[in-house]
Design a protein around this motif. Structure first.
Motif, PDB file in Angstrom:
ATOM      1  N   CYS A  65      23.276  24.180  -4.743  1.00 11.87           N
ATOM      2  CA  CYS A  65      23.754  23.569  -3.335  1.00 11.87           C
ATOM      3  C   CYS A  65      25.197  23.702  -3.059  1.00 11.87           C
ATOM      4  N   LYS A  67      27.141  21.262  -2.213  1.00  8.86           N
ATOM      5  CA  LYS A  67      27.575  19.828  -2.634  1.00  8.86           C
ATOM      6  C   LYS A  67      26.560  18.933  -2.949  1.00  8.86           C
ATOM      7  N   LYS A  68      26.869  18.242  -3.805  1.00  7.44           N
ATOM      8  CA  LYS A  68      25.691  16.999  -4.308  1.00  7.44           C
ATOM      9  C   LYS A  68      25.593  15.916  -3.161  1.00  7.44           C
ATOM     10  N   CYS A  69      24.433  15.644  -2.587  1.00 12.05           N
ATOM     11  CA  CYS A  69      24.484  14.331  -1.820  1.00 12.05           C
ATOM     12  C   CYS A  69      24.390  13.255  -2.730  1.00 12.05           C
ATOM     13  N   TYR A  71      22.691  10.365  -2.748  1.00 12.98           N
ATOM     14  CA  TYR A  71      21.164   9.993  -3.045  1.00 12.98           C
ATOM     15  C   TYR A  71      20.453  10.774  -3.752  1.00 12.98           C
ATOM     16  N   CYS A  72      20.856  12.125  -4.053  1.00 13.65           N
ATOM     17  CA  CYS A  72      19.875  13.363  -4.475  1.00 13.65           C
ATOM     18  C   CYS A  72      19.749  13.176  -5.844  1.00 13.65           C
ATOM     19  N   TYR A  74      17.634  15.461  -7.417  1.00 12.01           N
ATOM     20  CA  TYR A  74      17.101  16.915  -7.803  1.00 12.01           C
ATOM     21  C   TYR A  74      18.144  17.504  -8.697  1.00 12.01           C
ATOM     22  N   SER A  76      20.594  20.147  -9.290  1.00 10.85           N
ATOM     23  CA  SER A  76      21.329  21.366  -8.642  1.00 10.85           C
ATOM     24  C   SER A  76      22.542  21.273  -9.169  1.00 10.85           C
ATOM     25  N   GLY A 117      14.362  23.160  -3.222  1.00  7.19           N
ATOM     26  CA  GLY A 117      15.649  23.213  -3.773  1.00  7.19           C
ATOM     27  C   GLY A 117      15.738  22.173  -4.737  1.00  7.19           C
ATOM     28  N   GLY A 118      17.218  21.825  -4.973  1.00 11.05           N
ATOM     29  CA  GLY A 118      18.305  22.820  -4.562  1.00 11.05           C
ATOM     30  C   GLY A 118      18.287  23.228  -2.935  1.00 11.05           C
ATOM     31  N   THR A 119      19.318  23.986  -2.656  1.00 11.43           N
ATOM     32  CA  THR A 119      19.166  24.466  -1.277  1.00 11.43           C
ATOM     33  C   THR A 119      18.869  25.925  -1.390  1.00 11.43           C
ATOM     34  N   ARG A 189      26.968  13.951   2.602  1.00 14.21           N
ATOM     35  CA  ARG A 189      26.176  15.019   3.163  1.00 14.21           C
ATOM     36  C   ARG A 189      27.065  15.866   3.428  1.00 14.21           C
TER      37      ARG A 189
HETATM   38  S1  SF4 Z   1      18.983  19.390  -3.109  1.00 16.96           S
HETATM   39 FE1  SF4 Z   1      19.458  18.816  -0.864  1.00 16.96          FE
HETATM   40  S2  SF4 Z   1      19.562  16.602  -1.314  1.00 16.96           S
HETATM   41 FE2  SF4 Z   1      19.933  17.153  -3.184  1.00 16.96          FE
HETATM   42  S3  SF4 Z   1      22.332  17.835  -3.187  1.00 16.96           S
HETATM   43 FE3  SF4 Z   1      21.136  19.607  -2.691  1.00 16.96          FE
HETATM   44  S4  SF4 Z   1      21.436  19.576  -0.299  1.00 16.96           S
HETATM   45 FE4  SF4 Z   1      21.707  17.467  -1.131  1.00 16.96          FE
END
Ligand code: SF4
Ligand SMILES: C[S@@+](CC[C@H](N)C(=O)[O-])C[C@H]1O[C@@H](n2cnc3c(N)ncnc32)[C@H](O)[C@@H]1O
Length: 445
Positions: A65, A67-69, A71-72, A74, A76, A117-119, A189
């Motif tokens: 990704c 950048k790390k959101c 709330y995420c 997952y 990444s 993802g990730g992205t 975000r």
């Molecule tokens: S997977 Fe999506 S929600 Fe999670 S950090 Fe990456 S962009 Fe943000």
């Protein structure tokens, strides 16, 4: 299915039982906490069997990704050098090749694939091609029916979309979450609302069969007004399908850490309010001609809508989870890969499947799994369980069904178990009632 029209009356007791933090979404049954290293050999046994006539899918995880959101939850890795990404993509192709040597996979063709993802849209075009080519070398994609590719707005570029189209992608799913720049910033975000408009028109210019947009209700700082505005902006764009997730605050997120350290600029939103917002979102989408098809999804044209990944997986299809931390389901065995890049790549390098933990489901577990996952669609028809599995679901789940009927969450008829609109808004909370007692005290990860 009609859209939900009512939400639960808030009670102090319900609020006390429903802390704002923690997971909500049920992705698997039995829950992840029951999966163990000691059961990994059962995956190898399943792979050694020649496969039955069941569809085969792939879940492919590019874990990168920008950048790390906040709330995420997952896994990444942020802004990795090209060489790290290339090495990883080669490991994924190698993992696919390792699977294809097993009798259960050998010679089968892939029915559906999901790049999640990730992205995945942070890859370059060359990297996306390298990944696609690597996967195709091991198994045939000639009869594939659906290829989904997840994107985030800022990383969408025209030539990249054209590469995806050439790779056979049929469904693009983009994470929008909100159209309010203040909310996007507050929740960590990387993109802004204008990135969504730009990316969406590029996606529409390239001819994908289906475009889905994700929204999240109950983000930090959200108001009713901002939420409805986001839903209206999505409706103006007119995607083929809209997914709405109720924001979770899992324990491994920045949002959770900020909540605990008391530095949040606003109070987290209660589940009562998230359900009310989901309800409003669904009703607005219905007014605009969409049909609600699950607890998370509304689609524009029911006649042409299919989401094979979900439909197959929730009805017992095989799916190989490729990449670090990916989840799979094969021959009645759940499994997850190693959860760090180092361990994942080292296992593949040694020529071993990188499985970290697994769970072999009994025929009874498989039946419960299909029932709870299909409840997320709003209705479970009685006949397939009776005809295919010899199970009368009304009798099998008599006690939890009785409780849920009394609470007003669902109805039971000769044809189907059907959630009420209020039940659909909270379906993931209800599912543990249908679990075997050994798995009811659920931890999610
Ligand atoms: S997977 Fe999506 S929600 Fe999670 S950090 Fe990456 S962009 Fe943000
Ligand atoms: C892997 S992301 C999609 C692609 C891309 N990474 C992105 O974020 O745009 C999958 C979706 O999960 C949802 N999601 C992520 N974290 C969430 C959370 N804490 N609660 C609810 N939904 C969440 C978001 O809607 C997101 O679009």
């Amino acid at each position: 299915m009609t859209a939900p029209t009512a939400t639960d009356p808030p009670t102090l007791q319900a609020q006390a039982q429903e802390p704002v933090e923690g997971n909500y979404f049920v992705a698997a049954y039995p829950p992840f906490s029951a999966w163990e290293l000691s059961q990994v050999p059962s995956l190898h046994e399943a792979l050694a069997e020649f496969a039955l006539a069941t569809p085969l899918g792939l879940y492919i995880h590019p874990p990168f990704c920008q950048k790390k959101c906040d709330y995420c939850y997952y896994l990444s890795y942020i802004a990795q050098p090209g060489a790290v990404v290339d090495r990883y993509l080669d490991a994924v192709a190698r993992e696919m090749a390792l699977y294809s040597e097993h009798p259960g996979v050998m010679g089968r063709s892939v029915s559906f694939a999901y790049f999640g993802g990730g992205t995945p849209s942070t890859l370059s075009s060359a990297q996306a091609r390298r990944l696609g080519d690597g996967l195709r070398r091991a198994l045939s994609w000639d009869n594939i029916e659906e290829v989904t590719y997840e994107c985030a707005p800022r990383s969408v570029r025209r030539e990249f979309l054209e590469t995806l189209r050439a790779m056979g992608v049929t469904r693009v799913s983009m994470g929008v979450q909100s159209f309010d720049n203040e909310l996007l910033r507050l929740n960590g975000r990387v993109h802004l609302a204008e990135d969504v408009s730009r990316a969406y028109s590029l996606i529409r210019d390239v001819d994908f069969g289906c475009v889905n947009l994700d929204l999240m209700c109950g983000l930090m700082g959200e108001t009713e007004e901002k939420w409805i505005e986001s839903v209206h902006r999505v409706i103006e764009l007119g995607p083929d399908s809209v997914t709405i997730y109720q924001t979770e605050i899992p324990h491994n997120t920045q949002l959770y850490r900020d909540l605990k350290s008391g530095v949040l600029p606003a109070a987290p939103i209660s589940w009562e309010i998230k359900r009310a917002r989901l309800d409003t979102g669904f009703r607005e989408l219905e007014r605009a001609g969409y049909t609600v098809v699950s607890a998370y999804n509304a689609v524009k044209d029911l006649r042409h809508h299919r989401f094979l990944y979900q439909d197959c997986l929730w009805r017992g299809a095989d799916m190989l989870g490729l990449g670090v931390a990916s989840f799979g389901y094969f021959g009645g065995v759940h499994f997850q890969n190693e959860v760090t890049l180092e361990k994942y790549e080292a296992a593949v390098e040694r020529g071993e499947l990188p499985t970290k933990r697994a769970f072999k489901l009994s025929p009874h577990d498989q039946m419960v799994r299909e029932f709870v996952l299909q409840l997320k669609l709003g209705a479970v028809p009685v006949a397939p369980f009776r005809d295919r599995l010899g199970v009368d679901i009304a009798r099998e789940f008599a006690e939890p069904l009785r409780e849920c009927v009394l609470d007003g969450w669902l109805t039971v008829s000769d044809e189907a178990v059907r959630l009420t609109p209020r039940g659909l808004l909270r379906v993931d909370r209800l599912l543990p009632r249908f679990y075997d007692s050994a798995f009811r005290d659920v931890r999610y990860n």
